[in-house]
Design an enzyme around this catalytic site. Structure first.
Site, PDB file in Angstrom:
ATOM      1  N   GLU A 188      68.610  19.789 -68.992  1.00 12.09           N
ATOM      2  CA  GLU A 188      69.347  20.885 -68.346  1.00 12.09           C
ATOM      3  C   GLU A 188      68.399  21.965 -67.820  1.00 12.09           C
ATOM      4  OE1 GLU A 188      72.886  22.526 -70.283  1.00 12.09           O
ATOM      5  OE2 GLU A 188      71.900  24.482 -70.173  1.00 12.09           O
TER       6      GLU A 188
ATOM      7  N   PHE B 184      68.286  25.832 -65.454  1.00 11.64           N
ATOM      8  CA  PHE B 184      69.065  26.914 -64.847  1.00 11.64           C
ATOM      9  C   PHE B 184      68.322  27.415 -63.611  1.00 11.64           C
ATOM     10  CE2 PHE B 184      66.353  28.969 -68.037  1.00 11.64           C
ATOM     11  CZ  PHE B 184      65.763  29.982 -67.300  1.00 11.64           C
TER      12      PHE B 184
ATOM     13  N   THR C 230      72.874  24.568 -64.442  1.00 12.05           N
ATOM     14  CA  THR C 230      73.901  25.467 -64.972  1.00 12.05           C
ATOM     15  C   THR C 230      74.509  26.336 -63.868  1.00 12.05           C
ATOM     16  OG1 THR C 230      72.354  27.236 -65.477  1.00 12.05           O
ATOM     17  CG2 THR C 230      72.721  25.593 -67.209  1.00 12.05           C
ATOM     18  N   TRP C 231      75.636  26.920 -64.224  1.00 13.07           N
ATOM     19  CA  TRP C 231      76.415  27.757 -63.292  1.00 13.07           C
ATOM     20  C   TRP C 231      76.631  29.107 -63.979  1.00 13.07           C
ATOM     21  CZ3 TRP C 231      78.018  26.855 -58.408  1.00 13.07           C
ATOM     22  CH2 TRP C 231      79.078  27.611 -57.895  1.00 13.07           C
TER      23      TRP C 231
ATOM     24  N   HIS D 242      77.040  21.990 -63.263  1.00  6.57           N
ATOM     25  CA  HIS D 242      78.012  22.671 -64.123  1.00  6.57           C
ATOM     26  C   HIS D 242      78.882  23.531 -63.191  1.00  6.57           C
ATOM     27  CE1 HIS D 242      75.306  22.734 -67.987  1.00  6.57           C
ATOM     28  NE2 HIS D 242      75.014  21.699 -67.229  1.00  6.57           N
TER      29      HIS D 242
ATOM     30  N   ARG E  55      85.336  26.062 -68.603  1.00  9.59           N
ATOM     31  CA  ARG E  55      86.126  27.270 -68.397  1.00  9.59           C
ATOM     32  C   ARG E  55      85.208  28.419 -68.017  1.00  9.59           C
ATOM     33  NH1 ARG E  55      88.566  30.470 -73.288  1.00  9.59           N
ATOM     34  NH2 ARG E  55      86.382  31.037 -73.277  1.00  9.59           N
TER      35      ARG E  55
ATOM     36  N   ASP F 183      82.803  31.832 -69.597  1.00 14.21           N
ATOM     37  CA  ASP F 183      83.132  33.037 -70.363  1.00 14.21           C
ATOM     38  C   ASP F 183      83.242  34.215 -69.411  1.00 14.21           C
ATOM     39  OD1 ASP F 183      83.075  31.876 -72.927  1.00 14.21           O
ATOM     40  OD2 ASP F 183      80.891  31.835 -72.842  1.00 14.21           O
TER      41      ASP F 183
ATOM     42  N   TYR G  54      82.600  20.922 -78.976  1.00 13.28           N
ATOM     43  CA  TYR G  54      81.929  21.845 -79.902  1.00 13.28           C
ATOM     44  C   TYR G  54      81.911  21.267 -81.321  1.00 13.28           C
ATOM     45  CZ  TYR G  54      82.480  24.775 -75.871  1.00 13.28           C
ATOM     46  OH  TYR G  54      82.395  25.251 -74.584  1.00 13.28           O
TER      47      TYR G  54
ATOM     48  N   LYS H  22      91.816  17.235 -72.302  1.00 12.90           N
ATOM     49  CA  LYS H  22      90.837  17.263 -71.200  1.00 12.90           C
ATOM     50  C   LYS H  22      90.463  15.834 -70.799  1.00 12.90           C
ATOM     51  CE  LYS H  22      87.666  20.301 -72.933  1.00 12.90           C
ATOM     52  NZ  LYS H  22      86.562  21.306 -72.974  1.00 12.90           N
TER      53      LYS H  22
HETATM   54  P1  FAD Z   1      88.036  25.079 -72.744  1.00 11.78           P
HETATM   55  O1  FAD Z   1      87.955  23.616 -72.833  1.00 11.78           O
HETATM   56  O2  FAD Z   1      89.066  25.653 -71.853  1.00 11.78           O
HETATM   57  O3  FAD Z   1      88.223  25.613 -74.252  1.00 11.78           O
HETATM   58  C1  FAD Z   1      87.945  26.938 -74.623  1.00 11.78           C
HETATM   59  C2  FAD Z   1      88.624  27.273 -75.954  1.00 11.78           C
HETATM   60  O4  FAD Z   1      89.999  27.451 -75.725  1.00 11.78           O
HETATM   61  C3  FAD Z   1      88.507  26.203 -77.035  1.00 11.78           C
HETATM   62  O5  FAD Z   1      88.416  26.844 -78.281  1.00 11.78           O
HETATM   63  C4  FAD Z   1      89.817  25.451 -76.907  1.00 11.78           C
HETATM   64  O6  FAD Z   1      90.216  24.863 -78.125  1.00 11.78           O
HETATM   65  C5  FAD Z   1      90.781  26.544 -76.510  1.00 11.78           C
HETATM   66  N1  FAD Z   1      91.854  26.066 -75.637  1.00 11.78           N
HETATM   67  C6  FAD Z   1      91.750  25.160 -74.629  1.00 11.78           C
HETATM   68  N2  FAD Z   1      92.954  24.993 -74.024  1.00 11.78           N
HETATM   69  C7  FAD Z   1      93.832  25.812 -74.667  1.00 11.78           C
HETATM   70  C8  FAD Z   1      95.212  26.094 -74.518  1.00 11.78           C
HETATM   71  N3  FAD Z   1      95.949  25.486 -73.576  1.00 11.78           N
HETATM   72  N4  FAD Z   1      95.774  26.988 -75.367  1.00 11.78           N
HETATM   73  C9  FAD Z   1      95.052  27.609 -76.318  1.00 11.78           C
HETATM   74  N5  FAD Z   1      93.726  27.383 -76.523  1.00 11.78           N
HETATM   75  C10 FAD Z   1      93.125  26.495 -75.704  1.00 11.78           C
HETATM   76  N6  FAD Z   1      79.123  28.484 -69.451  1.00 11.78           N
HETATM   77  C11 FAD Z   1      78.749  28.953 -68.236  1.00 11.78           C
HETATM   78  O7  FAD Z   1      79.161  30.039 -67.841  1.00 11.78           O
HETATM   79  N7  FAD Z   1      77.909  28.241 -67.422  1.00 11.78           N
HETATM   80  C12 FAD Z   1      77.428  27.018 -67.773  1.00 11.78           C
HETATM   81  O8  FAD Z   1      76.674  26.391 -67.011  1.00 11.78           O
HETATM   82  C13 FAD Z   1      77.804  26.489 -69.052  1.00 11.78           C
HETATM   83  N8  FAD Z   1      77.372  25.273 -69.455  1.00 11.78           N
HETATM   84  C14 FAD Z   1      77.795  24.759 -70.664  1.00 11.78           C
HETATM   85  C15 FAD Z   1      77.382  23.471 -71.028  1.00 11.78           C
HETATM   86  C16 FAD Z   1      77.809  22.921 -72.234  1.00 11.78           C
HETATM   87  C17 FAD Z   1      77.365  21.516 -72.606  1.00 11.78           C
HETATM   88  C18 FAD Z   1      78.643  23.690 -73.106  1.00 11.78           C
HETATM   89  C19 FAD Z   1      79.065  23.124 -74.438  1.00 11.78           C
HETATM   90  C20 FAD Z   1      79.051  24.965 -72.751  1.00 11.78           C
HETATM   91  C21 FAD Z   1      78.649  25.517 -71.528  1.00 11.78           C
HETATM   92  N9  FAD Z   1      79.063  26.787 -71.105  1.00 11.78           N
HETATM   93  C22 FAD Z   1      78.675  27.274 -69.876  1.00 11.78           C
HETATM   94  C23 FAD Z   1      79.858  27.645 -72.009  1.00 11.78           C
HETATM   95  C24 FAD Z   1      81.379  27.527 -71.810  1.00 11.78           C
HETATM   96  O9  FAD Z   1      81.743  27.970 -70.533  1.00 11.78           O
HETATM   97  C25 FAD Z   1      82.015  28.387 -72.902  1.00 11.78           C
HETATM   98  O10 FAD Z   1      81.751  27.862 -74.177  1.00 11.78           O
HETATM   99  C26 FAD Z   1      83.497  28.700 -72.759  1.00 11.78           C
HETATM  100  O11 FAD Z   1      83.819  29.732 -73.711  1.00 11.78           O
HETATM  101  C27 FAD Z   1      84.437  27.546 -73.057  1.00 11.78           C
HETATM  102  O12 FAD Z   1      84.395  26.618 -72.074  1.00 11.78           O
HETATM  103  P2  FAD Z   1      85.146  25.207 -72.231  1.00 11.78           P
HETATM  104  O13 FAD Z   1      84.912  24.486 -70.961  1.00 11.78           O
HETATM  105  O14 FAD Z   1      84.791  24.570 -73.491  1.00 11.78           O
HETATM  106  O15 FAD Z   1      86.666  25.746 -72.300  1.00 11.78           O
END
Ligand code: FAD
Length: 331
Positions: free
Chosen positions: A18, A20, A50-51, A79, A109, A111, A158, A183
């Site tokens: 990976e 950035f 990364t994004w 990403h 998703r 942050d 996670y 998903k």
């Molecule tokens: P989701 O899959 O939407 O889940 C987020 C949380 O919400 C989880 O706890 C899930 O259980 C809960 N949830 C999901 N759906 C629902 C629902 N319908 N109702 C209630 N709760 C729900 N961030 C960046 O900004 N840029 C990057 O490039 C980046 N790269 C990453 C690469 C990896 C391999 C990983 C593991 C993370 C990365 N992240 C990145 C961080 C990520 O964006 C954050 O961890 C974010 O908080 C969650 O994203 P997610 O895609 O897991 O979200």
């Protein structure tokens, strides 16, 4: 990515790296040279770019993805996050990725952007300008709807549960599980995990995912995320941010050398190699892969993939060697 994984030999392991996007033109030039060197020497199955949260690095991420995919010919995964940014930015990113020949998206998703990345310090939180996307699954569905099977889609998982600034209460692996399954049912092709150092926690999570009664996670590639240890300070900061636990024995080994940066790196390579070897020794329903969060650095990850024999052989060289080995007069 999943086609490449499926095409590997039965017992082959693979890895990805990976990167950035750097902030400056000089940073880009340096990274390009490093990427050329690393891709030739280490031969990762693919690289990821990364994004920045909220699309803060959109242009630079696409620029780096172009270097990887087009100029260096590497299988590249972009990403892409979907919250806190406009729908048109999501559309542009996907269209641009397609134009660049990128076939892989890690759908996230994202942050809320941190103040130093995106907005003035002390400013109120940004309104989410995009009501179409709340969770990563919304992006997975959107990509499938707009592009069919064109993109291979990865999603985040996670092994120690999930927490972030908007949901400070920790979500356990069990709590995440139904959303992870959704998903995958929505069209995700592989899972890539948050970084971790606690292999026991990873083993437990993998077992839970693989054995879920729905069968949805039984054979999907799960790529564990590993972060090479670059320095004691970076390690403490990143584990705090990602909520990854540092097991007591690992912490003790690093604490013993924390005053010496070089030793920290050496012990770090050993620790990461042990984690890889532990996972290599465990059977899985899929070929084992490893994703390395390189932080754009070269040495530690190079040592780890060398020590754990993850670098794939080059068949042309091997053939030549075989011919040379046979010697003159051989059939
Ligand atoms: P989701 O899959 O939407 O889940 C987020 C949380 O919400 C989880 O706890 C899930 O259980 C809960 N949830 C999901 N759906 C629902 C629902 N319908 N109702 C209630 N709760 C729900 N961030 C960046 O900004 N840029 C990057 O490039 C980046 N790269 C990453 C690469 C990896 C391999 C990983 C593991 C993370 C990365 N992240 C990145 C961080 C990520 O964006 C954050 O961890 C974010 O908080 C969650 O994203 P997610 O895609 O897991 O979200």
């Amino acid at each position: 990515i999943t086609d490449k994984i499926a095409g590997l030999g039965k017992d082959a392991n693979y890895f990805s790296l990976e990167f950035f996007p750097p902030k400056t033109a000089m940073g880009f030039a340096n990274l390009q040279t490093r990427l050329e060197r690393m891709s030739q020497a280490l031969r990762p199955l693919f690289v990821t770019v990364t994004w920045g949260a909220g699309g803060s690095t959109a242009q630079k991420s696409l620029e780096l993805a172009e270097i990887c995919q087009r100029q260096l010919g590497l299988t590249t995964c972009l990403h892409l996050t979907c919250t806190n940014m406009s729908r048109s930015l999501v559309d542009e990113a996907l269209e641009q990725a397609k134009v660049l020949g990128i076939r892989n998206i890690l759908a996230l998703r994202g942050d809320a952007p941190r103040s130093e990345e995106y907005r003035e310090e002390g400013a109120p939180p940004e309104e989410d300008s995009n009501k179409d996307f709340t969770w990563a699954i919304d992006l997975v569905r959107y990509i499938r709807k707009q592009y069919g099977d064109y993109f291979c889609i990865g999603v985040a998982a996670y092994p120690e549960g999930h927490s972030d600034e908007s949901h400070p209460e920790h979500q356990s692996v069990e709590h995440d599980l139904p959303y992870l399954i959704e998903k995958v049912k929505a069209g995700a092709d592989f899972l890539m995990t948050q970084l971790f150092f606690d292999v026991e926690a990873y083993d437990r999570a993998e077992k839970l995912w693989r054995e879920h009664e729905s069968g949805a996670l039984k054979t999907i590639p799960i790529i564990p995320g590993l972060m090479p240890i670059q320095s004691y300070a970076i390690l403490r900061r990143t584990t705090k941010l990602s909520h990854a636990k540092l097991p007591a024995d690992i912490l003790a080994r690093l604490d013993a050398v924390k005053g010496d940066d070089e030793l920290v790196k050496q012990v770090g390579v050993k620790i990461l190699s042990e984690i890889v070897e532990h996972l290599q020794s465990r059977p899985d329903t899929c070929r084992r892969g490893f994703h390395f969060y390189t932080l754009n650095l070269e040495k530690a990850v190079s040592h780890i993939v060398e020590d754990t024999k993850l670098i794939p052989p080059t068949f042309i060289e091997d053939d030549e060697e075989a011919i040379v080995d046979m010697g003159p007069g051989s059939p």
